[in-house]
Design a protein around this motif. Structure first.
Motif, PDB file in Angstrom:
ATOM      1  N   GLY A 242      61.030  20.897 -55.689  1.00  9.59           N
ATOM      2  CA  GLY A 242      61.451  20.698 -57.311  1.00  9.59           C
ATOM      3  C   GLY A 242      63.024  20.574 -57.353  1.00  9.59           C
ATOM      4  O   GLY A 242      63.460  20.588 -58.145  1.00  9.59           O
ATOM      5  N   HIS A 243      63.955  20.403 -56.149  1.00  8.51           N
ATOM      6  CA  HIS A 243      64.872  20.126 -56.630  1.00  8.51           C
ATOM      7  C   HIS A 243      64.761  18.662 -56.225  1.00  8.51           C
ATOM      8  O   HIS A 243      64.952  18.387 -55.257  1.00  8.51           O
ATOM      9  N   VAL A 244      66.343  18.237 -57.402  1.00  8.58           N
ATOM     10  CA  VAL A 244      67.081  17.253 -56.419  1.00  8.58           C
ATOM     11  C   VAL A 244      68.677  17.740 -56.150  1.00  8.58           C
ATOM     12  O   VAL A 244      69.381  17.935 -57.772  1.00  8.58           O
ATOM     13  N   PHE A 245      68.801  17.362 -55.010  1.00  9.36           N
ATOM     14  CA  PHE A 245      70.420  18.100 -54.798  1.00  9.36           C
ATOM     15  C   PHE A 245      71.165  16.551 -54.825  1.00  9.36           C
ATOM     16  O   PHE A 245      70.876  15.527 -53.400  1.00  9.36           O
ATOM     17  N   GLN A 246      72.875  16.582 -55.756  1.00  4.70           N
ATOM     18  CA  GLN A 246      73.331  15.372 -55.516  1.00  4.70           C
ATOM     19  C   GLN A 246      74.830  16.232 -54.793  1.00  4.70           C
ATOM     20  O   GLN A 246      75.326  17.426 -55.342  1.00  4.70           O
ATOM     21  N   ILE A 247      75.101  15.130 -53.723  1.00  3.48           N
ATOM     22  CA  ILE A 247      76.858  15.122 -53.995  1.00  3.48           C
ATOM     23  C   ILE A 247      76.955  13.862 -53.631  1.00  3.48           C
ATOM     24  O   ILE A 247      77.340  13.061 -53.410  1.00  3.48           O
ATOM     25  N   MET A 248      78.575  13.881 -53.539  1.00  2.10           N
ATOM     26  CA  MET A 248      79.225  13.328 -54.644  1.00  2.10           C
ATOM     27  C   MET A 248      80.762  13.308 -54.321  1.00  2.10           C
ATOM     28  O   MET A 248      81.313  14.444 -54.118  1.00  2.10           O
ATOM     29  N   VAL A 249      82.066  12.278 -54.244  1.00  2.40           N
ATOM     30  CA  VAL A 249      82.855  12.546 -53.625  1.00  2.40           C
ATOM     31  C   VAL A 249      83.458  11.695 -55.577  1.00  2.40           C
ATOM     32  O   VAL A 249      83.067  10.726 -55.885  1.00  2.40           O
ATOM     33  N   THR A 250      84.281  12.263 -55.855  1.00  4.77           N
ATOM     34  CA  THR A 250      84.829  10.921 -57.489  1.00  4.77           C
ATOM     35  C   THR A 250      86.256  11.501 -57.836  1.00  4.77           C
ATOM     36  O   THR A 250      87.173  12.900 -57.649  1.00  4.77           O
ATOM     37  N   ASN A 251      86.677  11.357 -59.176  1.00  4.30           N
ATOM     38  CA  ASN A 251      88.798  11.333 -59.260  1.00  4.30           C
ATOM     39  C   ASN A 251      88.265  11.883 -60.394  1.00  4.30           C
ATOM     40  O   ASN A 251      89.352  12.205 -60.779  1.00  4.30           O
ATOM     41  N   SER A 252      87.154  12.112 -60.958  1.00  3.67           N
ATOM     42  CA  SER A 252      86.502  13.027 -62.562  1.00  3.67           C
ATOM     43  C   SER A 252      86.208  14.526 -62.316  1.00  3.67           C
ATOM     44  O   SER A 252      85.634  14.548 -61.807  1.00  3.67           O
ATOM     45  N   LEU A 253      87.553  15.145 -63.079  1.00  7.48           N
ATOM     46  CA  LEU A 253      86.636  16.692 -62.907  1.00  7.48           C
ATOM     47  C   LEU A 253      85.640  16.981 -64.403  1.00  7.48           C
ATOM     48  O   LEU A 253      84.731  17.639 -63.963  1.00  7.48           O
ATOM     49  N   PRO A 254      86.180  16.326 -65.449  1.00  6.09           N
ATOM     50  CA  PRO A 254      85.040  16.295 -66.980  1.00  6.09           C
ATOM     51  C   PRO A 254      84.226  16.223 -65.859  1.00  6.09           C
ATOM     52  O   PRO A 254      83.553  15.202 -65.125  1.00  6.09           O
ATOM     53  N   MET A 255      82.923  16.283 -66.308  1.00  5.92           N
ATOM     54  CA  MET A 255      81.724  16.648 -66.033  1.00  5.92           C
ATOM     55  C   MET A 255      80.384  16.145 -67.047  1.00  5.92           C
ATOM     56  O   MET A 255      79.251  15.849 -67.644  1.00  5.92           O
TER      57      MET A 255
END
Length: 287
Positions: A242-255
């Motif tokens: 029932g979960h979707v887990f997303q891991i990322m690298v990004t230059n943006s702090l705001p979501m």
């Protein structure tokens, strides 16, 4: 923008070629007992930005997003892990085509809400998905500016989401976006900002996929000493029941869209990269 576009073409084009190894037959893309193409993306977010996916009718999605500090801050900050920015939201679909949501971010102490409506769904005779997103944000961070009023706390986003699933593995989305801010930080800044989001997903296994995303934005002449960059993100999606887990690298702090598109100050190619994750849990309120 001229630098980013070739990078994403190089990343996405090989995935497109791989995705075309399977014939583009609509019957191969349909879910069981369905006339509509399913699982274009695994989550309602590609990485930072929205995808065309929505909770099903009667489902409530609880989402937590987390971004750490910059990796290039070094060992003293444990490569950014000592710092944290968080966003959480509740997203409910009273109908299959409509999602209503509210959220809160520690970034500038922002409250937000959005409406996402599906207009077209990919199926026989319809080659793509089309959704419309409208969102509003209220910044509650204290401000001592003279003549500062409530209306100055508000910002709005209008966005079209156009997506196509080319094969069981490969999907692409374009997101033309308008950001409007009632208050800008410099006199020579425009209150309206246009941007084009580009996102792609390639499915590796039944539960694992890789994603890429950017928003191409022309900021014009940088006001004052502040320089803004287009947000870039690469990540993986992992489904665990029932979960979707997303891991990322990004230059943006705001979501959220306003900060994501118009306030990203990190240079991805200079090491201003944040490690982050999204995790969502869906509840069926009709059962």
């Amino acid at each position: 923008m001229k630098t980013l576009l070739p990078i994403f073409v190089v990343f996405i084009f090989p995935l497109y070629i791989i995705g075309q190894n399977e014939p583009d037959d609509i019957d191969n893309l349909l879910g069981e007992q369905s006339t509509i193409v399913s699982s274009t993306f695994k989550s309602s977010r590609i990485i930072n930005g929205h995808s065309i996916e929505q909770p099903a009718k009667g489902e409530l999605e609880f989402r937590i997003s987390h971004r750490f500090g910059k990796l290039n801050t070094g060992s003293y900050e444990l490569w950014g892990l000592d710092q944290a920015t968080i966003h959480f939201s509740l997203e409910y679909s009273p109908a299959d085509f409509l999602t209503l949501a509210i959220g809160r971010s520690s970034y500038r102490k922002t409250f937000d809400g959005h409406v996402k409506a599906a207009i077209l769904k990919q199926q026989q005779g319809i080659p793509l998905f089309l959704s419309y997103l409208a969102s509003a944000e209220i910044v509650t961070l204290k401000n001592e500016l003279p003549d500062f009023r409530f209306k100055h706390k508000l910002a709005y986003v209008h966005q079209f989401l156009l997506a196509r699933k080319f094969s069981k593995q490969f999907s692409v989305q374009l997101s033309p976006t308008l950001v409007h801010k009632n208050l800008v930080t410099e006199n020579d800044m425009d209150n309206n900002l246009l941007s084009l989001g580009i996102g792609a997903r390639y499915k590796l296994t039944k539960r694992l996929s890789v994603n890429a995303e950017t928003f191409l934005t022309d900021f014009g002449q940088a006001p004052g000493n502040v320089k803004y960059y287009s947000p870039i993100a690469f990540g993986i999606d992992l489904e665990t029941g029932g979960h979707v887990f997303q891991i990322m690298v990004t230059n943006s702090l705001p979501m959220r869209e306003v900060g994501l598109i118009s306030e990203t100050t990190g240079d991805f190619f200079n090491g201003d990269i944040h490690l982050g994750f999204n995790i969502s849990r869906t509840f069926n309120l009709h059962k």
